[in-house]
Design a protein around this motif. Structure first.
Motif, PDB file in Angstrom:
ATOM      1  N   LEU A  18      44.024  27.434  48.285  1.00 43.77           N
ATOM      2  CA  LEU A  18      43.312  26.884  47.095  1.00 43.77           C
ATOM      3  C   LEU A  18      43.866  28.086  45.860  1.00 43.77           C
ATOM      4  O   LEU A  18      43.984  27.670  44.939  1.00 43.77           O
ATOM      5  N   SER A  19      43.951  29.399  46.198  1.00 48.88           N
ATOM      6  CA  SER A  19      44.305  30.421  45.570  1.00 48.88           C
ATOM      7  C   SER A  19      45.887  30.195  45.045  1.00 48.88           C
ATOM      8  O   SER A  19      46.120  30.330  43.832  1.00 48.88           O
ATOM      9  N   ILE A  20      46.526  29.871  45.878  1.00 46.95           N
ATOM     10  CA  ILE A  20      48.087  29.516  45.411  1.00 46.95           C
ATOM     11  C   ILE A  20      48.153  28.200  44.633  1.00 46.95           C
ATOM     12  O   ILE A  20      48.637  28.231  43.693  1.00 46.95           O
ATOM     13  N   GLY A  34      40.969  33.469  45.083  1.00 52.34           N
ATOM     14  CA  GLY A  34      41.532  34.422  45.884  1.00 52.34           C
ATOM     15  C   GLY A  34      40.845  35.724  45.931  1.00 52.34           C
ATOM     16  O   GLY A  34      40.670  36.402  47.161  1.00 52.34           O
ATOM     17  N   ILE A  35      39.754  36.056  45.088  1.00 50.59           N
ATOM     18  CA  ILE A  35      38.924  37.062  45.328  1.00 50.59           C
ATOM     19  C   ILE A  35      37.899  36.627  46.310  1.00 50.59           C
ATOM     20  O   ILE A  35      37.472  37.689  47.207  1.00 50.59           O
ATOM     21  N   ILE A  36      37.369  35.355  46.486  1.00 50.07           N
ATOM     22  CA  ILE A  36      36.378  34.880  47.547  1.00 50.07           C
ATOM     23  C   ILE A  36      36.963  35.080  48.788  1.00 50.07           C
ATOM     24  O   ILE A  36      36.392  35.446  49.705  1.00 50.07           O
ATOM     25  N   ALA A  37      38.418  34.582  48.971  1.00 48.55           N
ATOM     26  CA  ALA A  37      39.001  34.590  50.194  1.00 48.55           C
ATOM     27  C   ALA A  37      39.090  36.166  50.727  1.00 48.55           C
ATOM     28  O   ALA A  37      39.019  36.418  51.929  1.00 48.55           O
ATOM     29  N   ARG A  65      44.255  35.579  54.220  1.00 44.18           N
ATOM     30  CA  ARG A  65      44.201  36.996  53.349  1.00 44.18           C
ATOM     31  C   ARG A  65      45.487  37.031  52.742  1.00 44.18           C
ATOM     32  O   ARG A  65      45.612  37.534  51.624  1.00 44.18           O
ATOM     33  N   ILE A  66      46.562  36.681  53.536  1.00 44.42           N
ATOM     34  CA  ILE A  66      47.900  36.932  53.016  1.00 44.42           C
ATOM     35  C   ILE A  66      47.899  35.807  51.828  1.00 44.42           C
ATOM     36  O   ILE A  66      48.597  36.355  50.625  1.00 44.42           O
ATOM     37  N   LEU A  67      47.502  34.595  52.044  1.00 46.85           N
ATOM     38  CA  LEU A  67      47.922  33.615  51.255  1.00 46.85           C
ATOM     39  C   LEU A  67      46.921  33.902  49.826  1.00 46.85           C
ATOM     40  O   LEU A  67      47.412  33.709  48.735  1.00 46.85           O
TER      41      LEU A  67
END
Length: 108
Positions: A18-20, A34-37, A65-67
């Motif tokens: 979802l961050s991407i 991204g921050i939450i992940a 984490r990479i994503l």
């Protein structure tokens, strides 16, 4: 002893994806996901490192984490470019005027 699924491993992967995807929403959603992940993956890595033979699903955590890092970088670039565009064109009104000019010029 039976192996258990690492807590939130699937959710970390989903938030990384979802961050991407969120970088297309002016970057705001991507930064949040991204921050939450990343925070969740840090906690999951600590749990896994304490006793790795008890848990499965660490591959999901690493991939998520990479994503999340990729999505965070893309989202930050998108957010910065959006803010720069708003500043350069004098706010939202300036952007709307520019869009109307372009439509008049090329739209006929």
């Amino acid at each position: 002893m039976e192996k258990r699924e690492l807590p939130n491993s699937t959710l970390i992967l989903v938030f990384g994806i979802l961050s991407i995807i969120g970088c297309c929403c002016y970057g705001v959603a991507g930064v949040i996901f991204g921050i939450i992940a990343l925070v969740m993956s840090k906690r999951a890595t600590e749990i896994y490192s304490a006793d790795p033979e008890l848990y499965t699903g660490f591959n999901n955590v690493k991939t998520g984490r990479i994503l999340a890092i990729i999505g965070l970088v893309l989202s930050a670039l998108s957010l910065i470019s959006t803010i720069a565009a708003v500043i350069m064109y004098g706010g939202l009104e300036g952007i709307q005027e520019m869009q109307q000019e372009i439509l008049r010029e090329y739209g006929g």
